[in-house]
Write a protein that holds these residues in place. Structure first.
Motif, mmCIF file in Angstrom:
data_model
loop_
_atom_site.group_PDB
_atom_site.id
_atom_site.type_symbol
_atom_site.label_atom_id
_atom_site.label_comp_id
_atom_site.label_asym_id
_atom_site.label_seq_id
_atom_site.Cartn_x
_atom_site.Cartn_y
_atom_site.Cartn_z
ATOM 1 N N LEU A 105 0.789 -1.237 0.082
ATOM 2 C CA LEU A 105 -0.026 0.044 0.123
ATOM 3 C C LEU A 105 0.891 1.299 -0.094
ATOM 4 N N GLU A 106 1.934 1.305 0.713
ATOM 5 C CA GLU A 106 2.719 2.663 0.794
ATOM 6 C C GLU A 106 3.630 2.680 -0.268
ATOM 7 N N SER A 107 3.987 1.460 -0.719
ATOM 8 C CA SER A 107 4.698 1.630 -1.774
ATOM 9 C C SER A 107 3.937 2.067 -3.185
ATOM 10 N N THR A 108 2.826 1.992 -3.164
ATOM 11 C CA THR A 108 1.888 2.397 -4.294
ATOM 12 C C THR A 108 1.410 3.890 -3.921
ATOM 13 N N LEU A 109 1.103 4.214 -2.816
ATOM 14 C CA LEU A 109 0.740 5.405 -2.370
ATOM 15 C C LEU A 109 1.551 6.566 -2.314
ATOM 16 N N LEU A 110 2.867 6.262 -1.749
ATOM 17 C CA LEU A 110 3.789 7.433 -1.657
ATOM 18 C C LEU A 110 4.232 7.985 -3.114
ATOM 19 N N PRO A 111 4.706 6.769 -4.122
ATOM 20 C CA PRO A 111 4.967 7.584 -5.359
ATOM 21 C C PRO A 111 3.770 8.173 -6.142
ATOM 22 N N ALA A 112 2.578 7.764 -5.899
ATOM 23 C CA ALA A 112 1.469 8.309 -6.659
ATOM 24 C C ALA A 112 1.421 9.675 -5.968
ATOM 25 N N GLY A 113 1.415 9.812 -4.434
ATOM 26 C CA GLY A 113 1.367 11.004 -3.832
ATOM 27 C C GLY A 113 2.353 12.164 -4.257
ATOM 28 N N LEU A 114 3.601 11.530 -4.390
ATOM 29 C CA LEU A 114 4.485 12.499 -4.626
ATOM 30 C C LEU A 114 4.301 13.099 -6.115
ATOM 31 N N THR A 115 3.823 12.150 -7.016
ATOM 32 C CA THR A 115 3.696 12.693 -8.538
ATOM 33 C C THR A 115 2.610 13.783 -8.614
ATOM 34 N N VAL A 116 1.384 13.367 -7.536
ATOM 35 C CA VAL A 116 0.228 14.452 -7.764
ATOM 36 C C VAL A 116 0.936 15.768 -6.920
ATOM 37 N N LEU A 117 1.500 15.615 -6.144
ATOM 38 C CA LEU A 117 2.012 16.721 -5.250
ATOM 39 C C LEU A 117 2.702 17.573 -6.236
ATOM 40 N N THR A 118 3.796 17.123 -6.978
ATOM 41 C CA THR A 118 4.735 17.733 -7.902
ATOM 42 C C THR A 118 3.899 18.570 -8.986
ATOM 43 N N PHE A 119 2.638 17.876 -9.340
ATOM 44 C CA PHE A 119 1.972 18.659 -10.392
ATOM 45 C C PHE A 119 1.110 19.984 -9.626
ATOM 46 N N GLY A 120 0.852 19.698 -8.522
ATOM 47 C CA GLY A 120 0.200 20.874 -7.645
ATOM 48 C C GLY A 120 1.258 21.889 -7.357
ATOM 49 N N LEU A 121 2.451 21.640 -7.016
ATOM 50 C CA LEU A 121 3.360 22.579 -6.863
ATOM 51 C C LEU A 121 3.739 23.311 -8.123
ATOM 52 N N TYR A 122 3.811 22.700 -9.114
ATOM 53 C CA TYR A 122 3.956 23.241 -10.453
ATOM 54 C C TYR A 122 3.042 24.109 -10.684
ATOM 55 N N HIS A 123 1.731 23.984 -10.658
ATOM 56 C CA HIS A 123 0.512 24.850 -10.823
ATOM 57 C C HIS A 123 0.523 25.921 -9.791
ATOM 58 N N TRP A 124 0.765 25.763 -8.855
ATOM 59 C CA TRP A 124 1.087 26.648 -7.651
ATOM 60 C C TRP A 124 2.083 27.990 -8.035
ATOM 61 N N HIS A 125 3.292 27.387 -8.523
ATOM 62 C CA HIS A 125 4.392 28.093 -8.969
ATOM 63 C C HIS A 125 3.700 29.058 -10.276
ATOM 64 N N LYS A 126 3.243 28.287 -11.121
ATOM 65 C CA LYS A 126 2.582 29.068 -12.109
ATOM 66 C C LYS A 126 1.758 30.112 -11.719
ATOM 67 N N GLU A 127 0.892 29.742 -10.471
ATOM 68 C CA GLU A 127 -0.204 31.019 -10.027
ATOM 69 C C GLU A 127 0.676 32.179 -9.560
ATOM 70 N N GLN A 128 1.768 31.706 -8.696
ATOM 71 C CA GLN A 128 2.661 32.768 -8.057
ATOM 72 C C GLN A 128 3.464 33.625 -9.178
ATOM 73 N N LEU A 129 3.613 32.956 -10.299
ATOM 74 C CA LEU A 129 4.273 33.760 -11.510
ATOM 75 C C LEU A 129 3.239 34.640 -12.033
ATOM 76 N N LEU A 130 2.102 34.148 -12.048
ATOM 77 C CA LEU A 130 1.124 35.098 -12.717
ATOM 78 C C LEU A 130 0.806 36.381 -11.871
ATOM 79 N N PHE A 131 0.764 35.971 -10.560
ATOM 80 C CA PHE A 131 0.203 36.954 -9.675
ATOM 81 C C PHE A 131 1.601 38.047 -9.711
ATOM 82 N N THR A 132 2.799 37.667 -9.561
ATOM 83 C CA THR A 132 3.952 38.478 -9.828
ATOM 84 C C THR A 132 3.964 39.421 -11.134
#
Length: 305
Positions: free
Chosen positions: A102-129
């Motif tokens: 379970l953790e071997s599946t959830l951890l990589p999946a969670g890190l992948t989704v979190l990376t996408f989220g951080l990428y779009h968060w970064h784009k959001e901050q660039l837009l604000f700037t």
């Protein structure tokens, strides 16, 4: 702000409890001497940090796609690390999926989704700037700036709208204007004072800017009324943008400085698209539609009461 995300938190809590129940059903609690306390401290610390990150994220962001990605990623990481922690106190058959799978599946999946989220968060901050940079550049040129919000004032709006009309006519492109008015803002001023009202206007300015495109122009037209010039935008798209701004403001939980009370705002909008209008005529037409929207909303509130 976190109360807007109660269903997300309940979903994470439900999945966590289901994991505990299933682990206890298929496994047995280990004897005291077989528990590796160093692993518990390490894995428990990771799980606790994931939970804290999730809480901090939900407490600082409105609803939206970026928040959903961050929540899903951190939620998967938390559940995966929590299951890893359960493995240290519950002996589970190695052949079962819960034992390591379970953790071997959830951890990589969670890190992948979190990376996408951080990428779009970064784009959001660039837009604000970029919005802030553009705003500062324009204000240095025209010196027509509202002292409270840092936005262009009514005179600046009229100049820019006239230029936008000329550009739209020369390039045969649509142009729209949206006026935004904060509902019951006078009541907030009377109850909490003008200093609190000014602070609220500054916060709402940032929320609106975050939900506009790079080509859009936001001005403070008068008092609690804002104006948005939307280049290359037709009537349907202008209505959608106005609705998006309305939802963003409704989801914003404002905390008063003195009492710490949470206030939620709503806005009325009036839109106008360029036809054969001058800048002044567009403003007048958008104002008329805005007043009609406020009057309609007031009548509905009376009927509901």
């Amino acid at each position: 702000m976190i109360r807007l995300h109660k269903w997300k938190l309940l979903a994470v809590a439900l999945i966590t409890n289901i994991t505990i129940v299933i682990s206890l059903a298929v496994g047995e609690i280990k004897a005291w001497e077989h528990i590796d306390w160093l692993d518990i401290v390490g894995e428990g610390g990771v799980s606790l940090l994931a939970a804290l990150w999730l809480g901090f994220t939900l407490n600082s962001r409105p609803n939206g796609p970026v928040t959903n990605l961050l929540t899903l990623g951190l939620g998967l990481i938390f559940v995966g690390t929590f299951q890893d922690l359960l493995d240290e106190v519950i002996a589970i058959d190695k052949g079962l999926f819960l034992s390591g799978g379970l953790e071997s599946t959830l951890l990589p999946a969670g890190l992948t989704v979190l990376t996408f989220g951080l990428y779009h968060w970064h784009k959001e901050q660039l837009l604000f700037t970029e919005q802030r940079r553009k705003r500062e550049q324009v204000f240095r040129e025209y010196r027509l700036q509202d002292g409270l919000t840092g936005l262009g004032d009514a005179r600046f709006l009229r100049r820019q709208l006239a230029l936008a009309l000329k550009h739209a006519s020369n390039h045969q492109q649509p142009l729209a204007l949206v006026l935004l008015d904060i509902d019951h803002f006078d009541a907030t001023n009377r109850r909490f004072g003008h200093a609190e009202g000014d602070r609220l206007l500054q916060e709402l300015t940032e929320i609106i800017l975050l939900n506009l495109r790079r080509t859009d122009l936001l001005c403070r037209y008068a008092g609690d009324r804002f104006a948005v010039v939307l280049p290359n935008t037709g009537e349907l798209m202008a209505g959608e943008i106005a609705a998006q701004l309305s939802r963003a403001i409704e989801h914003f939980a404002y905390k008063t400085a003195q009492q710490g009370e949470t206030l939620y705002q709503s806005i009325s909008t009036g839109t106008c698209t360029a036809e054969e209008y001058s800048a002044e005529a567009m403003i007048e037409r958008a104002t008329t539609r805005l007043l009609q929207a406020k009057d309609s909303k007031a009548r509905l509130q009376v009927v509901a009461a």
